[in-house]
Design an enzyme around this catalytic site. Structure first.
Site, PDB file in Angstrom:
ATOM      1  N   ALA A  35      -7.856  -8.893 -23.359  1.00 45.89           N
ATOM      2  CA  ALA A  35      -7.278  -9.592 -22.219  1.00 45.89           C
ATOM      3  C   ALA A  35      -6.031 -10.355 -22.654  1.00 45.89           C
ATOM      4  O   ALA A  35      -5.780 -10.548 -23.844  1.00 45.89           O
ATOM      5  CB  ALA A  35      -8.306 -10.542 -21.619  1.00 45.89           C
ATOM      6  N   GLY A  80     -11.448  -6.141 -23.206  1.00 47.10           N
ATOM      7  CA  GLY A  80     -11.037  -5.375 -22.035  1.00 47.10           C
ATOM      8  C   GLY A  80     -10.419  -4.045 -22.394  1.00 47.10           C
ATOM      9  O   GLY A  80     -10.420  -3.108 -21.594  1.00 47.10           O
ATOM     10  N   GLU A  84     -13.342  -1.764 -22.742  1.00 50.62           N
ATOM     11  CA  GLU A  84     -13.888  -1.563 -21.393  1.00 50.62           C
ATOM     12  C   GLU A  84     -13.022  -0.586 -20.603  1.00 50.62           C
ATOM     13  O   GLU A  84     -13.529   0.264 -19.866  1.00 50.62           O
ATOM     14  CB  GLU A  84     -13.990  -2.908 -20.671  1.00 50.62           C
ATOM     15  N   GLU A 130     -15.966 -10.680 -27.163  1.00 51.04           N
ATOM     16  CA  GLU A 130     -15.941 -11.791 -26.210  1.00 51.04           C
ATOM     17  C   GLU A 130     -16.883 -12.932 -26.571  1.00 51.04           C
ATOM     18  O   GLU A 130     -16.614 -14.102 -26.274  1.00 51.04           O
ATOM     19  CB  GLU A 130     -16.281 -11.285 -24.798  1.00 51.04           C
TER      20      GLU A 130
END
Length: 703
Positions: free
Chosen positions: A63, A102, A105, A125
């Site tokens: 992120a 992310g 992901e 995370e």
């Protein structure tokens, strides 16, 4: 049209390229561009498949950290993953560098994934106090299996691409040029008629998960995850993947993510993430300061510290020459290094080839002249100012012009050491923490004459060898050990007042430290502190806070290395065993000093150990020894075991409230004496209703 996400068709393949330096983070612009370009590729009748690739040094590394703590902007992460996974055309992620958070992901929402062998994937995370929030806890178990997925998510540890392929996260390893190899892979998939393959459609069979698996996993990580909120939340999210349909699992993941974000640990851990990077910034040293080259390192002293420092540099690929006073000491030092590497080999941390490479980089000598071509020489001899001055006189005579001369002293005056040489501008303190090949902290001590390029070079070097460098000014103990004095002082006084070593240690362990002050002292060696006190002119038995430690040392109890200190240690064991003999010594010293013993509660123990850190930290800031309050936090988290989820002593003080801390310290002064005198800065900020962070921001704005 997005400036950071482009689209072009190469033959029958639509290629989406993210080009958002430095790490292609999933910023709002990248998210918006991805959604836009996926729609464009789907609408392109000539494109039979879609390839997602990144320019620069890495795939999506996670992120955008600049968006942390700010209101979310559309499109969200789930819109990106839904667009890729929902494409009617096969989507393929091509990974190099890192696909973290992310980034992974996003890759898992593609129908297929390929990667270069050097790539790594992971869900880190948890280290920020949160869980993956864009389907990571739901897709990873479907690809890698529940056990591998929960381990990756709970630990946050990355996985190299070859292992990721074995787990099913990666479908293809691409050798050579990534774009060329990825296009060939996608072309082959098309030729074979490979279908759209959505990760969400993979079924997870609850019956395939061993009975009691999650309970056993919780038990297995209980000690490592002690005190942390997010690991349990990670486990609950993966359980949701097993127990719920995909859409319900995604909803549950979102709820848990919000719960984590609301927990104060997330703010503290994200603060730590940012301030570790902030510590590298030195206000009066420009970013473009020319650096000195460090291609060869010399180390004077082959003991525990010198050997650990040698390993730290050898592990990073630099050749090291280690100097000792006699052949016996040199042989012992090199043998210890070899033994340490053999232990790493046995544990699987290094391969035989890696161990051989590292050992091959370390050589030993008895001649200072062999350091003539070293770019950096680190003195790591016994903590004796006279001895260190002798060493520096020799180094000054043999080292080349421009060589950086560093001392690993933990308490002594770097300026006085520098004055021994004809080149004080080249002298700096590099205070490594033991074991130096493992501990992340490196206090970089800036002397009065230390040149800016020397300071900048050493800060960059710290990062290159895997350390977190923090600048300190010159004073006794620098940042960390100076603050440690108050911590140990109160622990020692509380023994006389009625607490046992085990009670004090248990309270600090409960607060989040990996061990309490007395177990830590036994590990470090009680004789070390004894010698430091004598060096400072403090006679044994003269300071109430150290009278018990002094008696233990004089009785031959030096800690773990002698099998007894504040605790007893069974042969071959490091487990501390409370000893009635120590209780007897404590009671005798309390009686001799006229101290009435009483029961001390856990809250008082914690407060009296932690608040001296805050008070001395405030003095360190006033004196300019530390640049920022956050630098103090970085030191104590990485060097002394302050629990990261509490953010460090200065951050913790801000959360408690400086007025509350100040009032408690004033009350302690009335009860216990002048050593509890509040720092003027603490008093000023408390009365103004300010915080250390607020003070730091105002200070930075004035410059």
């Amino acid at each position: 049209m997005s400036d950071v996400v482009g689209y072009e068709r190469k033959g029958r393949i639509g290629v989406i390229t993210i080009d958002s330096p430095p790490v292609n983070a999933l910023s709002q612009a990248v998210r918006s561009g991805l959604v836009e370009q996926v729609a464009r590729a789907v609408a392109d009748d000539e494109a039979e498949a879609i390839l997602l690739i990144c320019a620069g040094r890495t795939f999506i590394a996670g992120a955008d950290i600049s968006e942390f703590g700010k209101p979310p902007k559309e499109p969200g992460f789930l819109e990106v993953t839904n667009a890729l996974e929902g494409s009617p055309k096969p989507t393929v992620a091509a990974i190099h560098g890192t696909a973290f958070g992310g980034g992974l992901e996003t890759a898992m929402s593609c129908h297929y994934r390929c990667a270069v062998p050097s790539a790594k994937v992971g869900q880190p995370e948890v280290k920020l106090g949160i869980i993956p929030g864009a389907g990571g806890t739901q897709r990873l178990p479907r690809l890698a299996g529940v056990e591998a997925a929960v381990n990756m998510i709970v630990t946050g540890k990355p996985v190299p691409a070859p292992k990721a392929k074995k787990l099913g996260i990666i479908d293809e390893i691409v050798e050579g040029d990534l774009l060329e190899g990825a296009l060939a892979y996608v072309g082959r998939l098309e030729d074979e008629g490979a279908p759209v393959r959505r990760t969400r459609d993979i079924s997870l069979d609850r019956s395939a998960v061993p009975e009691g698996f999650f309970a056993a996993y919780r038990e297995g990580i209980a000690k490592k995850a002690r005190g942390y909120f997010a690991p349990e939340m990670c486990i609950q999210a993966v359980e949701a993947a097993v127990d719920l349909p995909f859409d319900e699992g995604i909803q549950r993941e979102g709820e848990i993510f919000v719960e984590c974000m609301r927990n104060p640990q997330a703010a503290a851990l994200q603060y730590v993430f940012f301030v570790e990077r902030e510590a590298a910034k030195i206000p009066d040293v420009p970013k473009d300061t020319p650096l000195r080259s460090i291609n060869k390192v010399g180390i004077v002293g082959g003991g525990t510290m010198g050997g650990g420092i040698a390993m730290a540099f050898a592990n990073s690929g630099l050749p090291v020459t280690m100097v000792e006073a006699d052949q016996g000491a040199l042989d012992r030092g090199l043998a210890t290094i070899k033994k340490n590497y053999e232990r790493s080999l046995a544990s699987g941390r290094f391969t035989e080839v890696q161990v051989a490479e590292r050992l091959g980089r370390i050589s030993g000598t008895l001649e200072y002249g062999d350091l003539a071509d070293a770019d950096l020489v680190i003195e790591a001899v016994f903590e004796d100012l006279g001895l260190k001055k002798e060493v520096y006189a020799k180094l000054d005579a043999v080292c080349k012009a421009g060589a950086i001369l560093a001392t690993n002293t933990s308490t002594l005056d770097v300026d006085e050491i520098a004055a021994t040489t004809s080149r004080p501008a080249d002298v700096i303190g590099l205070h490594f923490f033991s074991p130096a090949n493992v501990m992340r902290l490196l206090e970089v001590v800036r002397g009065a004459a230390t040149a800016k390029d020397v300071l900048a070079t050493c800060m960059k070097m710290a990062k290159a060898i895997g350390k977190v460098g923090v600048v300190s000014g010159v004073c006794f103990g620098f940042i960390g050990n100076r603050m440690l004095e108050g911590y140990l002082r109160e622990a020692g006084l509380m023994l006389l007042e009625g607490a046992s070593p085990a009670e004090v240690d248990a309270a600090m362990y409960g607060f989040g430290f990996p061990m309490g002050p007395f177990a830590m002292s036994d590990l470090a060696g009680l004789d070390v502190g004894y010698r430091v006190r004598k060096e400072r002119g403090i006679e044994p038995g003269s300071e109430p806070s150290s009278v018990v430690a002094d008696r233990l040392v004089e009785g031959g109890r030096h800690g773990q290395k002698t099998g007894a200190g504040f605790y007893r240690y069974e042969e071959g064991s490091r487990a501390p065993v409370p000893d009635p003999e120590v209780v007897r010594i404590i009671e005798e010293e309390a009686a001799r000093l006229g101290i009435a013993r009483r029961e001390l509660g856990e809250e008082e123990i914690v407060t009296r150990c932690v608040y001296p850190l805050i008070n001395e930290g405030a003095r360190i800031l006033e004196e300019g020894i530390a640049i920022r309050p956050s630098d103090i936090d970085v030191v104590w988290i990485n060097g002394y075991g302050f629990p990261p989820y509490r953010g460090g002593p200065m951050y913790y003080a801000d959360q408690v409230g400086l007025k509350k801390v100040y009032d408690a310290i004033r009350a302690f002064r009335e009860r216990h004496g002048e050593h509890w005198e509040p720092a003027p800065l603490l008093g000023k900020l408390a009365e103004e209703g300010d915080t250390f962070l607020g003070w730091a921001i105002k200070k930075a704005m004035k410059k």
